[in-house]
Design a protein around this motif. Sequence first.
Motif, PDB file in Angstrom:
ATOM      1  N   SER A 152       0.841  -1.204   0.000  1.00  0.00           N
ATOM      2  CA  SER A 152       0.000   0.000   0.000  1.00  0.00           C
ATOM      3  C   SER A 152       0.876   1.254   0.000  1.00  0.00           C
ATOM      4  O   SER A 152       0.917   2.019   0.963  1.00  0.00           O
ATOM      5  CB  SER A 152      -0.920  -0.011   1.214  1.00  0.00           C
ATOM      6  OG  SER A 152      -1.740  -1.162   1.219  1.00  0.00           O
ATOM      7  N   ILE A 153       1.549   1.474  -1.112  1.00  0.00           N
ATOM      8  CA  ILE A 153       2.532   2.553  -1.211  1.00  0.00           C
ATOM      9  C   ILE A 153       1.907   3.786  -1.835  1.00  0.00           C
ATOM     10  O   ILE A 153       1.395   3.718  -2.947  1.00  0.00           O
ATOM     11  CB  ILE A 153       3.748   2.098  -2.040  1.00  0.00           C
ATOM     12  CG1 ILE A 153       4.449   0.927  -1.341  1.00  0.00           C
ATOM     13  CG2 ILE A 153       4.718   3.259  -2.237  1.00  0.00           C
ATOM     14  CD1 ILE A 153       5.498   0.258  -2.190  1.00  0.00           C
ATOM     15  N   PHE A 154       1.968   4.898  -1.115  1.00  0.00           N
ATOM     16  CA  PHE A 154       1.585   6.189  -1.696  1.00  0.00           C
ATOM     17  C   PHE A 154       2.801   6.805  -2.382  1.00  0.00           C
ATOM     18  O   PHE A 154       2.720   7.246  -3.511  1.00  0.00           O
ATOM     19  CB  PHE A 154       1.038   7.109  -0.610  1.00  0.00           C
ATOM     20  CG  PHE A 154       0.646   8.467  -1.108  1.00  0.00           C
ATOM     21  CD1 PHE A 154       1.487   9.561  -0.909  1.00  0.00           C
ATOM     22  CD2 PHE A 154      -0.553   8.652  -1.754  1.00  0.00           C
ATOM     23  CE1 PHE A 154       1.122  10.809  -1.376  1.00  0.00           C
ATOM     24  CE2 PHE A 154      -0.940   9.905  -2.229  1.00  0.00           C
ATOM     25  CZ  PHE A 154      -0.096  10.984  -2.035  1.00  0.00           C
ATOM     26  N   SER A 155       3.923   6.805  -1.675  1.00  0.00           N
ATOM     27  CA  SER A 155       5.173   7.259  -2.270  1.00  0.00           C
ATOM     28  C   SER A 155       6.335   6.699  -1.454  1.00  0.00           C
ATOM     29  O   SER A 155       6.168   6.321  -0.296  1.00  0.00           O
ATOM     30  CB  SER A 155       5.258   8.790  -2.310  1.00  0.00           C
ATOM     31  OG  SER A 155       5.273   9.317  -1.004  1.00  0.00           O
ATOM     32  N   ILE A 156       7.481   6.625  -2.089  1.00  0.00           N
ATOM     33  CA  ILE A 156       8.696   6.191  -1.387  1.00  0.00           C
ATOM     34  C   ILE A 156       9.647   7.359  -1.334  1.00  0.00           C
ATOM     35  O   ILE A 156       9.949   7.968  -2.366  1.00  0.00           O
ATOM     36  CB  ILE A 156       9.355   4.991  -2.070  1.00  0.00           C
ATOM     37  CG1 ILE A 156       8.384   3.811  -2.105  1.00  0.00           C
ATOM     38  CG2 ILE A 156      10.636   4.595  -1.337  1.00  0.00           C
ATOM     39  CD1 ILE A 156       8.953   2.572  -2.766  1.00  0.00           C
TER      40      ILE A 156
ATOM     41  N   SER B 214      -6.476   8.082   4.327  1.00  0.00           N
ATOM     42  CA  SER B 214      -5.339   8.890   4.757  1.00  0.00           C
ATOM     43  C   SER B 214      -4.054   8.148   4.450  1.00  0.00           C
ATOM     44  O   SER B 214      -4.048   7.116   3.771  1.00  0.00           O
ATOM     45  CB  SER B 214      -5.449   9.190   6.250  1.00  0.00           C
ATOM     46  OG  SER B 214      -5.375   7.996   6.995  1.00  0.00           O
ATOM     47  N   HIS B 215      -2.963   8.674   4.928  1.00  0.00           N
ATOM     48  CA  HIS B 215      -1.690   7.992   4.784  1.00  0.00           C
ATOM     49  C   HIS B 215      -0.783   8.357   5.942  1.00  0.00           C
ATOM     50  O   HIS B 215      -1.036   9.320   6.667  1.00  0.00           O
ATOM     51  CB  HIS B 215      -1.045   8.296   3.432  1.00  0.00           C
ATOM     52  CG  HIS B 215      -1.072   9.744   3.051  1.00  0.00           C
ATOM     53  ND1 HIS B 215      -0.255  10.692   3.619  1.00  0.00           N
ATOM     54  CD2 HIS B 215      -1.829  10.404   2.152  1.00  0.00           C
ATOM     55  CE1 HIS B 215      -0.517  11.856   3.085  1.00  0.00           C
ATOM     56  NE2 HIS B 215      -1.455  11.715   2.195  1.00  0.00           N
ATOM     57  N   PHE B 216       0.243   7.548   6.145  1.00  0.00           N
ATOM     58  CA  PHE B 216       1.201   7.793   7.216  1.00  0.00           C
ATOM     59  C   PHE B 216       2.584   7.362   6.748  1.00  0.00           C
ATOM     60  O   PHE B 216       2.732   6.600   5.798  1.00  0.00           O
ATOM     61  CB  PHE B 216       0.810   7.026   8.487  1.00  0.00           C
ATOM     62  CG  PHE B 216       0.785   5.528   8.332  1.00  0.00           C
ATOM     63  CD1 PHE B 216      -0.366   4.881   7.913  1.00  0.00           C
ATOM     64  CD2 PHE B 216       1.923   4.767   8.599  1.00  0.00           C
ATOM     65  CE1 PHE B 216      -0.392   3.505   7.758  1.00  0.00           C
ATOM     66  CE2 PHE B 216       1.902   3.387   8.452  1.00  0.00           C
ATOM     67  CZ  PHE B 216       0.740   2.758   8.032  1.00  0.00           C
ATOM     68  N   ALA B 217       3.596   7.876   7.443  1.00  0.00           N
ATOM     69  CA  ALA B 217       4.984   7.570   7.089  1.00  0.00           C
ATOM     70  C   ALA B 217       5.524   6.471   7.985  1.00  0.00           C
ATOM     71  O   ALA B 217       5.257   6.451   9.196  1.00  0.00           O
ATOM     72  CB  ALA B 217       5.848   8.811   7.207  1.00  0.00           C
ATOM     73  N   ALA B 218       6.297   5.565   7.401  1.00  0.00           N
ATOM     74  CA  ALA B 218       6.897   4.485   8.187  1.00  0.00           C
ATOM     75  C   ALA B 218       8.150   3.993   7.481  1.00  0.00           C
ATOM     76  O   ALA B 218       8.288   4.143   6.263  1.00  0.00           O
ATOM     77  CB  ALA B 218       5.908   3.333   8.370  1.00  0.00           C
TER      78      ALA B 218
END
Length: 123
Positions: A27-31, A106-110
Motif C-alpha cells: 500500500s505505497i503512496f510514495s517512497i 489517509s496515509h502515514f509515514a513508516a
Amino acid sequence: QVQLVESGGGLVQAGGSLRLSCAASGSIFSINAMGWYRQTPGKQRELVAHITSGGSTNYADSVKGRFTISRDNAKNTVYLQMNSLKPEDTAVYYCNADVTVRSGWSHFAAGYWGQGTQVTVSS
C-alpha cells in the motif's frame, strides 16, 4: 502493508562484482529515501549507501568509488551495484525504505526493512 524483497546476493571472489536489488510492494503512496545497510556478526548495522527521492546519494567512505546506488521510481526498486569487492565487504545486506503508506482515506509515514541478503567475498 509494505514489503521489501531483496535479491542478488551470493558468493564472489575478491575483485568481482554483484548487483543487489530491492523491490517494494504493498500500500505505497510514495517512497522517500531508500538505502542499503550491512551487518556482520557482533557488529551494529551500518549504512552503506543512501538515495533520496530526488536522486541525491551518499556513501560510506569504505565503499566510495566502488559501489553505486540507484533507483527506479516507476518500479519502486533500489539497486546497489558493487564492484571491486573486498573480503571486508562480506556481510548481510539489508534494504531500507522510508514510505508514505496508504491507509484508507489517509496515509502515514513508516520505515521498512527487507529480510537481508548474504554477500560473501572470498580472498
